[in-house]
Design an enzyme around this catalytic site. Structure first.
Site, PDB file in Angstrom:
ATOM      1  N   ASP A  40       0.806  -1.221   0.000  1.00  0.00           N
ATOM      2  CA  ASP A  40       0.000   0.000   0.000  1.00  0.00           C
ATOM      3  C   ASP A  40       0.840   1.272   0.000  1.00  0.00           C
ATOM      4  OD1 ASP A  40       0.896  -0.575   2.573  1.00  0.00           O
ATOM      5  OD2 ASP A  40      -1.091  -1.013   3.365  1.00  0.00           O
TER       6      ASP A  40
ATOM      7  N   ASN B  23      -7.755  -3.149  13.971  1.00  0.00           N
ATOM      8  CA  ASN B  23      -9.144  -3.401  13.563  1.00  0.00           C
ATOM      9  C   ASN B  23      -9.249  -4.593  12.612  1.00  0.00           C
ATOM     10  OD1 ASN B  23      -8.110  -2.468  11.166  1.00  0.00           O
ATOM     11  ND2 ASN B  23      -9.310  -0.578  11.092  1.00  0.00           N
TER      12      ASN B  23
ATOM     13  N   HIS C 157      -7.428  -5.015   9.811  1.00  0.00           N
ATOM     14  CA  HIS C 157      -7.101  -4.781   8.404  1.00  0.00           C
ATOM     15  C   HIS C 157      -5.798  -5.463   8.014  1.00  0.00           C
ATOM     16  CE1 HIS C 157      -4.895  -0.672   9.292  1.00  0.00           C
ATOM     17  NE2 HIS C 157      -4.018  -1.646   9.237  1.00  0.00           N
TER      18      HIS C 157
ATOM     19  N   GLU D 280      -9.807  -2.126   5.069  1.00  0.00           N
ATOM     20  CA  GLU D 280     -10.461  -1.862   6.345  1.00  0.00           C
ATOM     21  C   GLU D 280     -11.655  -2.799   6.553  1.00  0.00           C
ATOM     22  OE1 GLU D 280      -8.779  -0.188   8.248  1.00  0.00           O
ATOM     23  OE2 GLU D 280      -8.465   1.897   7.714  1.00  0.00           O
TER      24      GLU D 280
END
Ligand code: F6R
Length: 255
Positions: A67, A136, A138, A143
């Site tokens: 990313d 979370n 990811h 996400e």
């Protein structure tokens, strides 16, 4: 999914680096998928040591990073291109033209995402993908709620991720709102995946990813469906796992 629980972060890093080094020695033209963030820094440091002291050769290796922030130039210290150069590429004999990081500055981002996917295919696909995991759930910047078959695209970072990553910026407002990320489908296409986690702050999400239900709300849980995943954690990140896991990889000894 093979889960290995090591005592310390250093041991996590050494085992991951050993697996990557074995791959590169076995296949000098290996295609590696790489992550940024705090977690893989120890792995990269160990790979650098192996390059300097044990002649680990990266001259034919190709890499694809997960990313990059949208709008971030490679010269900016918070960019993932800068991170990779600083933490790994500048210290090994990899050819920079063989290192692919999504382009956060591309004029036509969807076209750049498609070209990124094509480049992975042209190089024969990813042999080993290194992953960290967000608090979370990811992976990359996929996400919670991301499509489990998604490809490389732009994602909006959620509030928890922006808050986590604000430690790298002068003020929380400076954290970008968008990132280009490999999709979950792209990640799942890798032949082998190594998911790394350390620290107590990752214990809940590691338990959810490894032992919880498969759900788009914990994107890493989809890895349960991949045929070749090794999860390597330190003791702290394994703290909420209910299963019993070994401290070393399974090795089949044939005499
Ligand atoms: C980074 C990435 C992220 C991180 C995750 C964990 O390229 O794709 O998914 O792996 O946010 O970050 P750290 O390792 O800083 O806890």
């Amino acid at each position: 999914m093979e889960v290995i629980v090591k005592e310390t972060y250093e041991q996590v890093s050494c085992l991951a680096a050993q697996m990557v080094a074995d791959q590169v020695r076995r296949k000098p033209r290996s295609v590696l998928g790489l992550a940024t963030g705090s977690t893989p820094i120890g792995t990269y440091a160990e790979l650098i040591r192996m390059h300097k002291e044990e002649d680990l050769d990266f001259s034919q290796v190709v890499t694809f990073n997960l990313d990059e922030y949208v709008g971030m130039a490679p010269v900016q210290e918070q960019s993932y291109r800068y991170f990779m150069n600083d933490k790994l590429f500048n210290h090994i004999n990899i050819r920079k033209e063989n290192t692919y990081v999504p382009d956060g500055l591309a004029g036509d981002i969807p076209a750049a995402c498609e070209a990124f996917e094509e480049a992975i295919l042209e190089h024969g696909g990813i042999d080993i993908q290194i992953l960290g995991i967000g608090g979370n759930g990811h992976i990359g910047f996929n996400e919670p709620g991301s499509s489990l078959s998604s490809r490389t695209r732009v994602k909006t970072l959620n509030a928890a991720t922006r808050a986590d990553n604000s430690r790298f910026f002068a003020t929380p407002d400076e954290v970008p709102r968008y990132a280009v990320t490999m999709g979950i489908g792209t990640i799942m296409d890798a032949d082998h995946i190594i998911l790394l986690a350390n620290k107590e702050s990752k214990a809940a999400v590691i338990a959810a990813a490894v032992e919880g239900p498969l759900t788009a709300m914990c994107p890493a849980s989809v890895l349960q469906l991949h045929p070749s995943v090794v999860v390597i954690t330190d003791k702290a990140a394994a703290g909420l796992l209910r299963g019993e896991y070994p401290t070393a990889p399974h090795t089949l000894v044939v005499k």
